[in-house]
Write a protein that holds these residues in place. Structure first.
Motif, mmCIF file in Angstrom:
data_model
loop_
_atom_site.group_PDB
_atom_site.id
_atom_site.type_symbol
_atom_site.label_atom_id
_atom_site.label_comp_id
_atom_site.label_asym_id
_atom_site.label_seq_id
_atom_site.Cartn_x
_atom_site.Cartn_y
_atom_site.Cartn_z
ATOM 1 N N ASP A 146 0.815 -1.228 0.000
ATOM 2 C CA ASP A 146 0.000 0.000 0.000
ATOM 3 C C ASP A 146 0.847 1.276 0.000
ATOM 4 N N GLY A 147 2.170 1.136 -0.110
ATOM 5 C CA GLY A 147 3.048 2.298 -0.161
ATOM 6 C C GLY A 147 3.608 2.725 1.183
ATOM 7 N N SER A 148 3.137 2.148 2.281
ATOM 8 C CA SER A 148 3.669 2.475 3.599
ATOM 9 C C SER A 148 4.896 1.616 3.889
ATOM 10 N N TRP A 149 5.660 1.994 4.896
ATOM 11 C CA TRP A 149 6.833 1.205 5.249
ATOM 12 C C TRP A 149 7.217 1.404 6.711
ATOM 13 N N LEU A 150 7.947 0.424 7.225
ATOM 14 C CA LEU A 150 8.480 0.457 8.586
ATOM 15 C C LEU A 150 9.941 0.050 8.561
ATOM 16 N N SER A 151 10.699 0.484 9.549
ATOM 17 C CA SER A 151 12.084 0.040 9.655
ATOM 18 C C SER A 151 12.332 -0.575 11.022
ATOM 19 N N PHE A 152 13.317 -1.453 11.046
ATOM 20 C CA PHE A 152 13.732 -2.125 12.273
ATOM 21 C C PHE A 152 15.253 -2.137 12.299
ATOM 22 N N HIS A 153 15.819 -2.255 13.489
ATOM 23 C CA HIS A 153 17.271 -2.292 13.591
ATOM 24 C C HIS A 153 17.683 -3.155 14.770
ATOM 25 N N VAL A 154 18.990 -3.371 14.890
ATOM 26 C CA VAL A 154 19.564 -4.055 16.046
ATOM 27 C C VAL A 154 20.619 -3.126 16.650
ATOM 28 N N PRO A 155 20.980 -3.325 17.917
ATOM 29 C CA PRO A 155 22.027 -2.502 18.522
ATOM 30 C C PRO A 155 23.336 -2.603 17.738
ATOM 31 N N LEU A 156 24.134 -1.560 17.817
ATOM 32 C CA LEU A 156 25.380 -1.491 17.072
ATOM 33 C C LEU A 156 26.299 -2.669 17.391
ATOM 34 N N ALA A 157 26.281 -3.131 18.636
ATOM 35 C CA ALA A 157 27.171 -4.228 19.044
ATOM 36 C C ALA A 157 26.689 -5.588 18.542
ATOM 37 N N ASP A 158 25.428 -5.688 18.118
ATOM 38 C CA ASP A 158 24.878 -6.961 17.664
ATOM 39 C C ASP A 158 25.163 -7.179 16.180
ATOM 40 N N SER A 159 25.158 -8.442 15.792
ATOM 41 C CA SER A 159 25.362 -8.783 14.388
ATOM 42 C C SER A 159 24.148 -8.372 13.555
ATOM 43 N N GLY A 160 24.417 -7.883 12.346
ATOM 44 C CA GLY A 160 23.328 -7.558 11.422
ATOM 45 C C GLY A 160 22.885 -8.748 10.599
ATOM 46 N N ARG A 161 23.517 -9.899 10.800
ATOM 47 C CA ARG A 161 23.206 -11.069 9.975
ATOM 48 C C ARG A 161 21.724 -11.471 10.026
ATOM 49 N N PRO A 162 21.076 -11.518 11.215
ATOM 50 C CA PRO A 162 19.651 -11.884 11.214
ATOM 51 C C PRO A 162 18.793 -10.967 10.348
ATOM 52 N N LEU A 163 19.095 -9.662 10.346
ATOM 53 C CA LEU A 163 18.330 -8.739 9.506
ATOM 54 C C LEU A 163 18.590 -9.012 8.025
ATOM 55 N N ARG A 164 19.835 -9.304 7.685
ATOM 56 C CA ARG A 164 20.151 -9.645 6.295
ATOM 57 C C ARG A 164 19.421 -10.916 5.877
ATOM 58 N N GLU A 165 19.316 -11.882 6.785
ATOM 59 C CA GLU A 165 18.622 -13.135 6.465
ATOM 60 C C GLU A 165 17.124 -12.908 6.254
ATOM 61 N N VAL A 166 16.536 -12.012 7.069
ATOM 62 C CA VAL A 166 15.120 -11.681 6.873
ATOM 63 C C VAL A 166 14.933 -11.028 5.501
ATOM 64 N N ALA A 167 15.796 -10.072 5.163
ATOM 65 C CA ALA A 167 15.695 -9.409 3.863
ATOM 66 C C ALA A 167 15.864 -10.412 2.728
ATOM 67 N N ALA A 168 16.815 -11.322 2.850
ATOM 68 C CA ALA A 168 17.041 -12.321 1.806
ATOM 69 C C ALA A 168 15.860 -13.255 1.673
ATOM 70 N N ALA A 169 15.267 -13.655 2.804
ATOM 71 C CA ALA A 169 14.115 -14.561 2.754
ATOM 72 C C ALA A 169 12.906 -13.892 2.098
ATOM 73 N N LEU A 170 12.736 -12.601 2.348
ATOM 74 C CA LEU A 170 11.625 -11.890 1.716
ATOM 75 C C LEU A 170 11.860 -11.668 0.229
ATOM 76 N N SER A 171 13.121 -11.640 -0.171
ATOM 77 C CA SER A 171 13.440 -11.417 -1.591
ATOM 78 C C SER A 171 13.466 -12.715 -2.394
ATOM 79 N N ALA A 172 13.546 -13.849 -1.693
ATOM 80 C CA ALA A 172 13.627 -15.137 -2.390
ATOM 81 C C ALA A 172 12.317 -15.460 -3.084
ATOM 82 N N VAL A 173 12.403 -16.048 -4.246
ATOM 83 C CA VAL A 173 11.198 -16.419 -5.000
ATOM 84 C C VAL A 173 10.683 -17.740 -4.498
#
Length: 202
Positions: free
Chosen positions: A175-202
């Motif tokens: 619908d054109g809206s969006w939200l953002s999420f983050h993790v603390p600087l000391a935490d790994s960004g890998r889980p967020l990358r995995e979520v993005a990759a899973a949503l992009s997978a066909v």
């Protein structure tokens, strides 16, 4: 492949799913800092105040305990930019209102994003007391309340840096809206990358 540090949430999310759906990625997240979507039209949120004064913004930066109406929003924008956009009752509006409500009350609740074969899920763990035992923490992390679900085909995601959010996941809805999420600087960004990759997978 689900990050090992996030695997503890899989059982809690799996209990929320039908038998023909399974978890592909999961991440413990924080709601993105910055300005957020408008509240739903039926929410009990107070109306927005007028434009903040320069003095109010300055005092709010120097001491977060001092608040002057929209000064909080102005400081959020200054440091974190925009954390989400959406008209009242948009996907982002409804989901952001749900996660804000989940943060109220006693105890700490963790926000969890999950991607399944069919859906994007947003959940919150049961409250955890600051002095609770590790066994109680584990039980709470497996007891997830579903705050919202969106068909996987109606969302896109991207991971990257934005202002002071060094590890930010932005989720765009159909619908054109969006939200953002983050993790603390000391935490790994890998889980967020995995979520993005899973949503992009066909």
């Amino acid at each position: 492949m689900i990050d090992g540090s996030q695997a503890r949430y899989v059982d809690g999310l799996t209990r929320l799913l039908p038998a023909d759906d399974r978890v592909r990625a999961v991440a413990q997240v924080r709601a993105g800092g910055g300005l957020t979507p408008a509240p739903p039209s039926q929410s009990s949120a107070p109306p927005a105040a007028g434009r903040p004064s320069l003095l109010g913004v300055l005092l709010n930066v120097l001491s977060p305990n001092i608040t002057f109406g929209r000064a909080d929003d102005a400081v959020d924008w200054l440091f974190f930019g925009v954390g989400g956009r959406g008209a009242p009752d948009s996907r982002a509006s409804v989901l952001h209102h749900a996660l804000t409500g989940a943060a109220k009350g006693l105890g700490l609740r963790y926000l969890v994003l999950g991607v399944t074969d069919q859906r994007l899920l947003l959940g919150a763990t049961a409250p955890v007391g600051l002095l609770s035992s590790s066994a109680a923490d584990e039980r709470a992390q497996a007891d997830i309340e579903l705050l919202g679900a969106v068909p996987r085909t109606s969302v896109t995601a991207r991971f990257g840096r934005y202002r002071l959010n060094w590890k930010r996941l932005r989720i765009d809805f159909a619908d054109g809206s969006w939200l953002s999420f983050h993790v603390p600087l000391a935490d790994s960004g890998r889980p967020l990358r995995e979520v993005a990759a899973a949503l992009s997978a066909v």
